[in-house]
Motif scaffolding. Structure first.
Motif: not given
Length: 143
Positions: A33-39, A66-67, A69-78
């Motif tokens: 999704s375009e709303s991929l977030s840590m929350g 997830a990898c 997705n342009g919205r992925v962050t280091e925190e999400i991958i971790r």
């Protein structure tokens, strides 16, 4: 009594399988999704009562997504690696690893690449069915 025990066991098995399927589907929906977030990831983890490194899913497509997705962050991958450490080495039907997908991502950071390599060092040398290594894809992506 034996038949009842067997039936209860089958019921527990079916319940675990359906729970894993719901989890996989929820993870996939979030990760594409375009709303991929840590929350959103934390909410999904809480809803399923997950504990780190104690979950088995049959399909790690969500991690590939997830990898990519342009919205992925280091925190999400971790976080995903904490809960699904085997996901980093998961290869899809075309021979692509999560590192391949990350290297296609225009927004990927060096830290995300490093996390994926640390989690699955062999993925650096993995080759897709078309003969592409992650470095090939990264170089093409950064033109």
């Amino acid at each position: 009594a034996f038949k009842q025990t067997r039936t209860m066991s089958e019921s527990n098995n079916n319940s675990q399988q359906s729970s894993a399927a719901l989890l996989s589907r929820g993870l996939l929906e979030l990760c594409i999704s375009e709303s991929l977030s840590m929350g959103g990831l934390r909410e999904l983890i809480a809803r399923h009562g997950l504990t780190p490194n104690n979950i088995h899913v049959d399909d790690y497509k969500f991690f590939h997504c997830a990898c990519h997705n342009g919205r992925v962050t280091e925190e999400i991958i971790r976080c995903l690696l904490e809960y699904f450490p085997d996901a980093a080495g998961a290869i899809d039907n075309n021979g692509r690893s999560p590192l391949h997908f990350a290297c296609q991502n225009q927004n990927v950071t060096g830290n995300i690449i490093r996390l994926l390599i640390d989690a699955a060092p062999a993925s650096v040398r993995s080759v897709t069915k078309r003969g592409a290594m992650p470095l090939h894809i990264l170089c093409e992506n950064k033109k």
